[in-house]
Design an enzyme around this catalytic site. Structure first.
Site, short mmCIF file in Angstrom:
data_model
loop_
_atom_site.label_atom_id
_atom_site.label_comp_id
_atom_site.label_asym_id
_atom_site.label_seq_id
_atom_site.Cartn_x
_atom_site.Cartn_y
_atom_site.Cartn_z
N ASP A 1 0.84 -1.19 0.00
CA ASP A 1 0.00 0.00 0.00
C ASP A 1 0.88 1.24 0.00
O ASP A 1 1.81 1.36 0.79
CB ASP A 1 -0.90 -0.02 1.25
CG ASP A 1 -1.97 1.05 1.22
OD1 ASP A 1 -2.33 1.51 0.11
OD2 ASP A 1 -2.46 1.42 2.30
N GLY B 1 -7.04 8.62 7.75
CA GLY B 1 -7.08 9.03 9.14
C GLY B 1 -8.49 9.05 9.70
O GLY B 1 -9.42 8.50 9.10
N HIS C 1 -9.57 4.78 -1.17
CA HIS C 1 -8.72 4.86 0.01
C HIS C 1 -9.45 5.64 1.10
O HIS C 1 -10.41 6.36 0.83
CB HIS C 1 -7.40 5.56 -0.33
CG HIS C 1 -6.44 4.70 -1.09
ND1 HIS C 1 -5.16 4.46 -0.67
CD2 HIS C 1 -6.58 4.01 -2.25
CE1 HIS C 1 -4.54 3.67 -1.53
NE2 HIS C 1 -5.39 3.38 -2.51
N SER D 1 -11.95 3.99 6.32
CA SER D 1 -12.26 4.01 7.76
C SER D 1 -13.09 5.24 8.10
O SER D 1 -12.70 6.37 7.81
CB SER D 1 -10.96 4.03 8.57
OG SER D 1 -10.21 2.84 8.39
N ASN E 1 -9.98 0.39 1.14
CA ASN E 1 -8.91 0.24 2.12
C ASN E 1 -9.37 0.61 3.53
O ASN E 1 -10.04 1.62 3.72
CB ASN E 1 -7.73 1.15 1.75
CG ASN E 1 -7.00 0.69 0.51
OD1 ASN E 1 -7.45 -0.18 -0.21
ND2 ASN E 1 -5.85 1.29 0.27
#
Length: 275
Positions: free
Chosen positions: A81, A175, A202, A205, A224
Site C-alpha cells: 500500500d 485518518g 482509500h 475508515s 482500504n
C-alpha cells in the site's frame, strides 16, 4: 488461495461487490483479518504500508502472510500500500507480494504516468498487478484536500500506464474524520464506465455505511481500511488487564476484536459468501 490484485478484483467486478483491503501491522491484526476471511469464505486483500517494508516488520510479516494465502481456501492477495517509489515496489515484490501500489500522485500527471508505467512494465514481467493513484488522497489533518479526479485524466492515465487498479480522489482521506465525508458517487460511476482499471477507494475508515454501499454500487471494487484496524486493536487492548493472563492469551482477545471488525466490513462490501 493466492491471487493477484487483478484476479481478485476481476471476481469483485463480476459479482458487483468490493474486496476489503485490510492494512496489517503485527501478528494480531493479521490473525484477525485472516480468521474473518476463513469464517466468511470471503476474498480479502492483506496489505502493508510502504514504511513497513522499509523496516524489519515487513521482513518478519511477509512469510506469515504468504503462509496465510496458501492455507486459506478463499482468494487472498498480498499488496504493498502506497509504495513510496520504485525501490520500495521492488523490495515488496522480493518479499512476495502479488501486487504493488506505486503512489506518484503528488507529481504532475505526466511524471505520475511516467513513474507508474515504469513500475507496471517491471511488475508485468513478474506476473504482479499494479495499483496507481490519480488525484492525491491526503490526510484528514490536511487543511485542504485535492480536487476530485477528473474522468478524462483517469482515462488517459489508465490507457498510458496499463495499471490494473486505480485509486481515485472522490472525497475521502486517510485518518480519523472529524466530520463524515460525502463521496462523489456520480464521479465514481462516470470513471467506472469509461476506464478498464478496477477502482479503489482509500480512506474507507469512518465512511458512513450508506456512502460505502453507494460507492460499491457505482463501481468501487477495492476499499482500504487502515485506521479502523488500528482502532479495533487498541480499543480491545485498552479494556484488558495485560497482567491477568499469559501474553498469547491476552493478545488473542485483541485479534478476536479485529476479526469481528473485519467481518463487519466484509459483509458491508457484499463480499461475504455466508450471510
Amino acid at each position: 488461495m493466492k491471487y493477484s490484485l487483478k484476479e481478485i478484483l476481476d471476481v469483485a467486478e463480476e459479482g458487483g461487490f468490493a474486496v476489503p483491503a485490510f492494512n496489517v501491522y503485527n501478528l494480531e491484526t493479521l490473525m484477525g483479518v485472516a480468521k474473518a476471511a476463513e469464517e466468511t469464505q470471503a476474498p480479502i486483500i492483506i496489505q502493508m504500508y510502504s514504511r513497513l517494508f522499509n523496516t524489519g516488520t515487513g521482513e518478519f510479516m511477509a512469510p506469515t502472510i504468504k503462509y496465510v494465502m496458501n492455507k486459506l481456501k478463499t482468494p487472498i492477495a498480498f499488496h504493498l500500500d502506497h509504495g513510496a517509489g520504485i525501490p520500495e515496489c521492488i523490495r515488496a515484490m522480493r518479499f512476495g507480494t502479488t501486487s504493488v501500489m506505486i503512489d506518484a500522485s503528488t507529481l504532475p500527471i505526466d511524471r505520475n504516468i511516467e513513474t507508474t508505467k515504469k513500475v507496471v512494465d517491471m511488475a508485468k514481467e513478474a506476473g504482479i498487478s499494479v495499483e496507481g493513484e490519480l488525484g492525491h488522497i491526503g490526510s484528514t489533518k490536511d487543511e485542504k484536500w485535492d480536487a476530485y479526479t477528473e474522468t478524462d485524466d483517469a482515462v488517459r492515465y489508465v490507457n498510458e500506464t496499463g495499471i490494473d487498479a486505480l485509486a481515485i480522489m472522490v472525497g475521502t482521506a486517510h485518518g480519523k474524520y472529524a466530520q463524515a465525508p460525502v463521496l462523489a458517487i456520480d464521479r465514481i460511476a462516470e470513471i467506472h464506465s469509461q476506464t478498464k482499471a478496477h477502482l479503489v477507494l482509500h480512506g474507507g475508515s469512518g465512511v458512513p455505511d450508506d456512502q460505502i454501499k453507494a460507492a460499491v454500487n457505482a463501481g468501487i471494487r477495492k476499499i482500504n481500511f487502515g485506521t479502523d484496524v488500528c482502532y479495533a486493536f487498541m480499543d480491545a487492548y485498552k479494556e484488558l488487564d495485560p497482567y491477568s493472563a499469559p501474553l498469547d492469551v491476552t493478545m488473542s482477545k485483541v485479534a478476536e476484536n479485529v476479526k469481528e471488525f473485519a467481518i463487519e466490513k466484509i459483509k458491508l462490501l457484499g463480499a461475504c459468501k455466508i450471510q
